[in-house]
Design a protein around this motif. Sequence first.
Motif, PDB file in Angstrom:
ATOM      1  N   CYS A 180     -48.264  -5.554  36.349  1.00 61.94           N
ATOM      2  CA  CYS A 180     -48.063  -4.293  37.091  1.00 61.94           C
ATOM      3  C   CYS A 180     -49.388  -3.929  37.751  1.00 61.94           C
ATOM      4  O   CYS A 180     -50.002  -2.919  37.414  1.00 61.94           O
ATOM      5  N   CYS A 181     -49.826  -4.741  38.701  1.00 65.78           N
ATOM      6  CA  CYS A 181     -51.182  -4.627  39.252  1.00 65.78           C
ATOM      7  C   CYS A 181     -51.464  -3.289  39.925  1.00 65.78           C
ATOM      8  O   CYS A 181     -52.602  -2.836  39.952  1.00 65.78           O
ATOM      9  N   THR A 182     -50.469  -2.678  40.485  1.00 60.66           N
ATOM     10  CA  THR A 182     -50.729  -1.434  41.200  1.00 60.66           C
ATOM     11  C   THR A 182     -50.791  -0.229  40.266  1.00 60.66           C
ATOM     12  O   THR A 182     -51.132   0.851  40.703  1.00 60.66           O
ATOM     13  N   TRP A 183     -50.478  -0.420  38.998  1.00 62.98           N
ATOM     14  CA  TRP A 183     -50.588   0.659  38.019  1.00 62.98           C
ATOM     15  C   TRP A 183     -51.872   0.439  37.241  1.00 62.98           C
ATOM     16  O   TRP A 183     -51.939  -0.361  36.332  1.00 62.98           O
ATOM     17  N   PHE A 184     -52.896   1.178  37.597  1.00 60.40           N
ATOM     18  CA  PHE A 184     -54.207   0.986  36.988  1.00 60.40           C
ATOM     19  C   PHE A 184     -54.258   1.419  35.528  1.00 60.40           C
ATOM     20  O   PHE A 184     -55.140   1.005  34.804  1.00 60.40           O
ATOM     21  N   ILE A 185     -53.339   2.235  35.090  1.00 59.65           N
ATOM     22  CA  ILE A 185     -53.416   2.808  33.753  1.00 59.65           C
ATOM     23  C   ILE A 185     -53.405   1.726  32.680  1.00 59.65           C
ATOM     24  O   ILE A 185     -54.136   1.812  31.691  1.00 59.65           O
ATOM     25  N   PHE A 186     -52.603   0.669  32.862  1.00 59.97           N
ATOM     26  CA  PHE A 186     -52.564  -0.414  31.877  1.00 59.97           C
ATOM     27  C   PHE A 186     -53.886  -1.175  31.844  1.00 59.97           C
ATOM     28  O   PHE A 186     -54.405  -1.494  30.772  1.00 59.97           O
ATOM     29  N   SER A 187     -54.422  -1.480  33.010  1.00 60.24           N
ATOM     30  CA  SER A 187     -55.671  -2.232  33.074  1.00 60.24           C
ATOM     31  C   SER A 187     -56.843  -1.410  32.560  1.00 60.24           C
ATOM     32  O   SER A 187     -57.728  -1.945  31.885  1.00 60.24           O
ATOM     33  N   ILE A 188     -56.859  -0.137  32.880  1.00 61.65           N
ATOM     34  CA  ILE A 188     -57.930   0.727  32.374  1.00 61.65           C
ATOM     35  C   ILE A 188     -57.839   0.837  30.860  1.00 61.65           C
ATOM     36  O   ILE A 188     -58.854   0.751  30.153  1.00 61.65           O
ATOM     37  N   ALA A 189     -56.635   1.005  30.345  1.00 65.05           N
ATOM     38  CA  ALA A 189     -56.441   1.082  28.893  1.00 65.05           C
ATOM     39  C   ALA A 189     -56.870  -0.218  28.221  1.00 65.05           C
ATOM     40  O   ALA A 189     -57.524  -0.195  27.167  1.00 65.05           O
ATOM     41  N   ALA A 190     -56.536  -1.357  28.811  1.00 62.01           N
ATOM     42  CA  ALA A 190     -56.917  -2.649  28.240  1.00 62.01           C
ATOM     43  C   ALA A 190     -58.434  -2.803  28.202  1.00 62.01           C
ATOM     44  O   ALA A 190     -58.987  -3.296  27.215  1.00 62.01           O
TER      45      ALA A 190
END
Length: 98
Positions: free
Chosen positions: A31-41
Amino acid sequence: MPGQPGYGGQPQQTSVLGIISLVTGILGIFCCTWFIFSIAATVLGFLAKKEIDEGKKTGRGMAMAGLILGIVGIVIGVVLWVILIASDNASFNYYSDL
């Protein structure tokens, strides 16, 4: 009859933060356009790595994988957003009403 070996101590547990970091990192890539997952990771991977370095838990590989996937997800997301904004602005004509 030889004695049975002792049990020693309790084995160290795997870091829950490392597991969550890995899962959110994978979600961040898909889900590249949803930064929330990447920031959380990224944040959870950093916290898990700190926890593991202190010797409290195990799972350094999962924490590092989550941290790296989080950073890659953020970079891919930023690139996609820049492309999206640039392509939208390129097709927008400011003088279309004239």
